[in-house]
Design a protein around this motif. Structure first.
Motif, PDB file in Angstrom:
ATOM      1  N   GLU A  38       5.054 -24.532 -49.954  1.00 33.16           N
ATOM      2  CA  GLU A  38       5.632 -25.528 -50.868  1.00 33.16           C
ATOM      3  C   GLU A  38       6.482 -24.846 -51.935  1.00 33.16           C
ATOM      4  O   GLU A  38       7.587 -25.291 -52.263  1.00 33.16           O
ATOM      5  N   TYR A  39       5.964 -23.736 -52.447  1.00 34.83           N
ATOM      6  CA  TYR A  39       6.702 -22.981 -53.460  1.00 34.83           C
ATOM      7  C   TYR A  39       8.028 -22.481 -52.887  1.00 34.83           C
ATOM      8  O   TYR A  39       9.089 -22.617 -53.521  1.00 34.83           O
ATOM      9  N   ASN A  40       7.985 -21.905 -51.679  1.00 35.16           N
ATOM     10  CA  ASN A  40       9.202 -21.359 -51.072  1.00 35.16           C
ATOM     11  C   ASN A  40      10.249 -22.443 -50.843  1.00 35.16           C
ATOM     12  O   ASN A  40      11.443 -22.235 -51.073  1.00 35.16           O
ATOM     13  N   GLN A  41       9.780 -23.621 -50.392  1.00 33.33           N
ATOM     14  CA  GLN A  41      10.713 -24.724 -50.133  1.00 33.33           C
ATOM     15  C   GLN A  41      11.372 -25.209 -51.431  1.00 33.33           C
ATOM     16  O   GLN A  41      12.571 -25.487 -51.475  1.00 33.33           O
ATOM     17  N   LYS A  42      10.588 -25.312 -52.490  1.00 34.03           N
ATOM     18  CA  LYS A  42      11.119 -25.835 -53.749  1.00 34.03           C
ATOM     19  C   LYS A  42      11.991 -24.807 -54.471  1.00 34.03           C
ATOM     20  O   LYS A  42      12.969 -25.162 -55.141  1.00 34.03           O
ATOM     21  N   THR A  43      11.603 -23.527 -54.331  1.00 34.24           N
ATOM     22  CA  THR A  43      12.318 -22.496 -55.069  1.00 34.24           C
ATOM     23  C   THR A  43      13.659 -22.152 -54.433  1.00 34.24           C
ATOM     24  O   THR A  43      14.611 -21.785 -55.142  1.00 34.24           O
ATOM     25  N   ALA A  44      13.784 -22.291 -53.113  1.00 32.05           N
ATOM     26  CA  ALA A  44      15.012 -21.889 -52.417  1.00 32.05           C
ATOM     27  C   ALA A  44      16.269 -22.539 -53.006  1.00 32.05           C
ATOM     28  O   ALA A  44      17.232 -21.838 -53.332  1.00 32.05           O
ATOM     29  N   PRO A  45      16.312 -23.885 -53.176  1.00 34.92           N
ATOM     30  CA  PRO A  45      17.526 -24.478 -53.758  1.00 34.92           C
ATOM     31  C   PRO A  45      17.753 -24.062 -55.214  1.00 34.92           C
ATOM     32  O   PRO A  45      18.898 -23.948 -55.646  1.00 34.92           O
ATOM     33  N   LEU A  46      16.668 -23.840 -55.962  1.00 28.49           N
ATOM     34  CA  LEU A  46      16.811 -23.392 -57.355  1.00 28.49           C
ATOM     35  C   LEU A  46      17.351 -21.970 -57.404  1.00 28.49           C
ATOM     36  O   LEU A  46      18.154 -21.632 -58.287  1.00 28.49           O
ATOM     37  N   LYS A  47      16.934 -21.131 -56.426  1.00 33.92           N
ATOM     38  CA  LYS A  47      17.465 -19.772 -56.351  1.00 33.92           C
ATOM     39  C   LYS A  47      18.971 -19.813 -56.148  1.00 33.92           C
ATOM     40  O   LYS A  47      19.726 -19.088 -56.801  1.00 33.92           O
ATOM     41  N   ASP A  48      19.422 -20.704 -55.265  1.00 36.52           N
ATOM     42  CA  ASP A  48      20.859 -20.844 -55.021  1.00 36.52           C
ATOM     43  C   ASP A  48      21.569 -21.354 -56.280  1.00 36.52           C
ATOM     44  O   ASP A  48      22.642 -20.861 -56.640  1.00 36.52           O
ATOM     45  N   TYR A  49      20.963 -22.327 -56.950  1.00 40.50           N
ATOM     46  CA  TYR A  49      21.574 -22.934 -58.139  1.00 40.50           C
ATOM     47  C   TYR A  49      21.792 -21.890 -59.222  1.00 40.50           C
ATOM     48  O   TYR A  49      22.891 -21.780 -59.794  1.00 40.50           O
ATOM     49  N   TYR A  50      20.757 -21.114 -59.513  1.00 36.82           N
ATOM     50  CA  TYR A  50      20.868 -20.128 -60.587  1.00 36.82           C
ATOM     51  C   TYR A  50      21.623 -18.873 -60.149  1.00 36.82           C
ATOM     52  O   TYR A  50      22.245 -18.203 -60.979  1.00 36.82           O
ATOM     53  N   SER A  51      21.586 -18.558 -58.855  1.00 35.93           N
ATOM     54  CA  SER A  51      22.343 -17.402 -58.361  1.00 35.93           C
ATOM     55  C   SER A  51      23.844 -17.628 -58.536  1.00 35.93           C
ATOM     56  O   SER A  51      24.590 -16.707 -58.875  1.00 35.93           O
ATOM     57  N   LYS A  52      24.296 -18.859 -58.321  1.00 38.24           N
ATOM     58  CA  LYS A  52      25.711 -19.182 -58.505  1.00 38.24           C
ATOM     59  C   LYS A  52      26.135 -18.986 -59.960  1.00 38.24           C
ATOM     60  O   LYS A  52      27.298 -18.728 -60.247  1.00 38.24           O
ATOM     61  N   GLN A  53      25.171 -19.113 -60.889  1.00 40.35           N
ATOM     62  CA  GLN A  53      25.457 -18.888 -62.311  1.00 40.35           C
ATOM     63  C   GLN A  53      25.238 -17.426 -62.713  1.00 40.35           C
ATOM     64  O   GLN A  53      25.443 -17.057 -63.868  1.00 40.35           O
ATOM     65  N   GLY A  54      24.816 -16.618 -61.750  1.00 47.63           N
ATOM     66  CA  GLY A  54      24.536 -15.212 -62.042  1.00 47.63           C
ATOM     67  C   GLY A  54      23.281 -15.024 -62.878  1.00 47.63           C
ATOM     68  O   GLY A  54      23.143 -14.032 -63.610  1.00 47.63           O
ATOM     69  N   LYS A  55      22.319 -15.958 -62.757  1.00 45.43           N
ATOM     70  CA  LYS A  55      21.140 -15.943 -63.628  1.00 45.43           C
ATOM     71  C   LYS A  55      19.821 -15.773 -62.888  1.00 45.43           C
ATOM     72  O   LYS A  55      18.759 -15.871 -63.501  1.00 45.43           O
ATOM     73  N   PHE A  56      19.865 -15.536 -61.574  1.00 47.71           N
ATOM     74  CA  PHE A  56      18.612 -15.417 -60.834  1.00 47.71           C
ATOM     75  C   PHE A  56      18.256 -13.947 -60.664  1.00 47.71           C
ATOM     76  O   PHE A  56      19.076 -13.136 -60.244  1.00 47.71           O
ATOM     77  N   HIS A  57      17.013 -13.596 -61.019  1.00 48.93           N
ATOM     78  CA  HIS A  57      16.548 -12.211 -60.939  1.00 48.93           C
ATOM     79  C   HIS A  57      15.180 -12.175 -60.271  1.00 48.93           C
ATOM     80  O   HIS A  57      14.295 -12.950 -60.635  1.00 48.93           O
ATOM     81  N   SER A  58      15.024 -11.266 -59.323  1.00 51.76           N
ATOM     82  CA  SER A  58      13.726 -11.055 -58.681  1.00 51.76           C
ATOM     83  C   SER A  58      13.080  -9.807 -59.265  1.00 51.76           C
ATOM     84  O   SER A  58      13.748  -8.782 -59.441  1.00 51.76           O
ATOM     85  N   VAL A  59      11.793  -9.907 -59.557  1.00 53.68           N
ATOM     86  CA  VAL A  59      11.049  -8.775 -60.118  1.00 53.68           C
ATOM     87  C   VAL A  59       9.793  -8.570 -59.291  1.00 53.68           C
ATOM     88  O   VAL A  59       9.081  -9.533 -58.973  1.00 53.68           O
ATOM     89  N   ASN A  60       9.531  -7.339 -58.940  1.00 52.70           N
ATOM     90  CA  ASN A  60       8.327  -6.991 -58.186  1.00 52.70           C
ATOM     91  C   ASN A  60       7.097  -7.322 -59.027  1.00 52.70           C
ATOM     92  O   ASN A  60       6.912  -6.780 -60.113  1.00 52.70           O
ATOM     93  N   GLY A  61       6.254  -8.220 -58.524  1.00 54.76           N
ATOM     94  CA  GLY A  61       5.090  -8.669 -59.267  1.00 54.76           C
ATOM     95  C   GLY A  61       3.800  -7.959 -58.900  1.00 54.76           C
ATOM     96  O   GLY A  61       2.714  -8.402 -59.292  1.00 54.76           O
ATOM     97  N   ILE A  62       3.908  -6.877 -58.134  1.00 56.28           N
ATOM     98  CA  ILE A  62       2.714  -6.123 -57.742  1.00 56.28           C
ATOM     99  C   ILE A  62       2.664  -4.816 -58.537  1.00 56.28           C
ATOM    100  O   ILE A  62       3.665  -4.112 -58.682  1.00 56.28           O
ATOM    101  N   GLY A  63       1.481  -4.488 -59.070  1.00 55.11           N
ATOM    102  CA  GLY A  63       1.301  -3.268 -59.845  1.00 55.11           C
ATOM    103  C   GLY A  63       0.461  -3.539 -61.074  1.00 55.11           C
ATOM    104  O   GLY A  63      -0.117  -4.624 -61.234  1.00 55.11           O
ATOM    105  N   GLN A  64       0.380  -2.556 -61.949  1.00 55.30           N
ATOM    106  CA  GLN A  64      -0.348  -2.726 -63.207  1.00 55.30           C
ATOM    107  C   GLN A  64       0.382  -3.749 -64.080  1.00 55.30           C
ATOM    108  O   GLN A  64       1.609  -3.849 -64.044  1.00 55.30           O
TER     109      GLN A  64
END
Length: 369
Positions: free
Chosen positions: A327-353
Motif C-alpha cells: 500500500e505504501y509503495n502504491q501511494k508513494t510512487a505518484p508522490l515520488k514522481d510529483y516531487y521529483s519533477k520539482q527536484g525535491k525528492f530525496h531517498s535516504v538509507n534508513g538502515i543503520g544506527q
C-alpha cells in the motif's frame, strides 16, 4: 549555538567586548558629569546587567533609579509601549541620564521622553549600550552609544527571548536560517517517527503528524473534528479539504516555528497540490521530500520483533505487514514522481544506527538550509 524555547541563537558579542563598551561609556559620561551628581535611570528589565556594570565603572557620586516599560512579545515589538513602573524620586532640577539596554525603532524612547518632559529636569540625556541605526526613527539624539549593531534579534546580557537568556554573560544573535519545510516518508518500521523527533529538536521544527492532528480534533470536539467524524462514522473517506484545513490550523498555531515536518500527508498527488497551494499562500514552500528507504525483509523482522514486545496485532502477522508495504509503495510512487519533477525528492538509507541515519538526513537538509 544555544537554543531558547524554539529558536537557535549563535554567538555575537563576547563578554570582554561588552564590558569594554560599558567602561568607555562610563568614562565618557563621567568626563561630562564629574562635577555634578546625575541620576541614572535604568530601563527594566533588559538593562539590569548594563546598569550594574556601568555603576561599578562610574567613579563619581551619582544616584540610580529605574523605570519599567514593555513593548516586546517574542521576537517582535507590539508597537504599544506600557509604563509598568515610574520614577518616584523628585528629579526636578537634576541631571537625568537614561540607561537603555538597546534602542531600535525608538518607540520605547519616545515613551521615556514623554515621562520626563514635564519634570523640569536640569538636563536630560540618553545613553544606550546597543543601538540599531538602521531601524531607529531618528526622532531624538542618542547622546552616548556603546555598540552599534545590525538589525537582528539578540539575547543575553539582560536581553531576553520570551524571558529566557537574560542571565547570559555574552550576547547571542538569532540564527536566521531559511524556514525548513519537509515531507517525511517511510515504510512502517523505517524509523520515521524517531527521526522526525531528532529533526524537530535539531532544527527547531514543528512535527505535524496527520494521525495526531485527527485524534486531537476529534477528541476535543473541534468543528473540523466533528466534520471528520461525520464522514468516518458513515464509512466514508475524510475529504482532502477537511484534512488540509486541520493542517492549516496547526501551521497557523505555530507561526514561531523554524519550519514544519509533515508526516502522513500528503498521501496523494491531489493532496500534495493542495499543500503546495496552502503554503504558497503563506509565502512558504516544501523544501524537500525525504523517504527513509529500507530493505523490506529487514523491516519485517524489525516489526515482528516490535510486535512481540508491544503486543500490537498489526505487527505480528507478516502477510499483513507486507500488505502495508504494498500500500505504501502504491501511494508513494505518484508522490515520488510529483516531487521529483520539482527536484525535491530525496531517498535516504534508513538502515543503520539511529545517529548515522540522522546524519544522512542532515546532509540532505544542508543542501537547501
Amino acid at each position: 549555538m544555544i537554543k531558547l524555547h524554539d529558536k537557535l541563537f549563535k554567538p555575537f558579542l563576547g563578554e570582554t567586548r561588552i564590558l569594554n563598551a560599558v567602561q568607555k561609556m562610563a568614562g565618557d559620561i563621567a568626563e561630562d558629569y564629574k562635577d555634578d551628581v546625575p541620576i541614572f535611570v535604568g530601563v527594566l528589565n533588559g538593562s539590569f546587567m548594563f546598569v550594574s556594570d556601568f555603576l561599578k565603572a562610574y567613579e563619581y557620586p551619582c544616584e540610580v533609579s529605574f523605570v519599567k516599560l514593555s513593548s516586546y512579545q517574542g521576537l517582535t515589538s507590539t508597537g504599544i509601549v506600557e509604563t509598568l513602573l515610574d520614577v518616584s524620586e523628585n528629579i526636578e532640577g537634576r541631571s537625568v541620564i537614561i540607561l537603555e539596554d538597546i534602542i531600535d525603532t525608538g518607540r520605547t524612547l519616545q515613551k521615556l521622553v514623554n515621562l520626563f518632559s514635564g519634570a523640569n529636569v536640569k538636563e536630560f540625556k540618553i545613553a544606550s549600550l546597543f543601538y540599531k541605526p538602521d531601524v531607529y526613527n531618528g526622532e531624538y539624539v542618542i547622546d552616548y552609544v556603546g555598540l552599534e549593531i545590525p538589525d537582528s534579534f539578540i539575547v543575553g546580557y539582560g536581553l531576553d527571548y520570551k524571558e529566557l537568556g537574560r542571565n547570559l554573560k555574552e550576547v547571542y544573535q538569532l540564527n536566521q536560517t531559511n524556514m525548513i519545510n519537509l515531507v517525511l516518508f517511510g515504510k512502517p518500521g523505517a524509523g520515521k517517527g524517531t527521526q522526525a523527533g531528532f529533526l524537530k529538536e535539531k532544527y527547531g521544527l514543528k512535527h505535524i503528524s496527520t494521525g495526531d492532528v485527527f485524534r486531537f480534533n476529534m477528541k476535543n470536539g473541534t468543528e473540523l473534528g466533528k466534520l471528520a467524524k461525520s464522514y468516518i462514522d458513515k464509512g466514508d473517506l475524510v475529504p482532502d479539504e477537511v484534512t488540509i484545513n486541520m493542517l492549516k490550523d496547526e501551521v497557523e498555531k505555530n507561526s514561531d516555528a523554524a519550519g514544519f515536518i509533515f508526516d502522513g500527508f500528503p498521501r496523494t498527488t491531489a493532496q500534495a497540490e493542495a499543500l503546495d497551494n496552502f503554503l504558497e499562500s503563506k509565502d512558504m514552500k516544501i523544501d524537500a521530500t525525504i523517504a527513509l528507504e529500507a530493505d523490506e525483509d529487514v523491516l519485517v523482522a524489525r516489526l515482528l520483533e516490535r510486535g512481540r514486545e508491544s503486543g500490537r496485532s498489526d505487527d505480528q502477522d507478516e502477510s499483513k505487514i507486507r500488505n502495508r508495504f504494498d500500500e505504501y509503495n502504491q501511494k508513494t510512487a505518484p508522490l515520488k514522481d510529483y516531487y521529483s519533477k520539482q527536484g525535491k525528492f530525496h531517498s535516504v538509507n534508513g538502515i543503520g544506527q539511529i545517529a548515522e541515519i540522522t546524519e544522512r538526513l542532515a546532509k540532505v537538509i544542508a543542501r537547501f538550509s
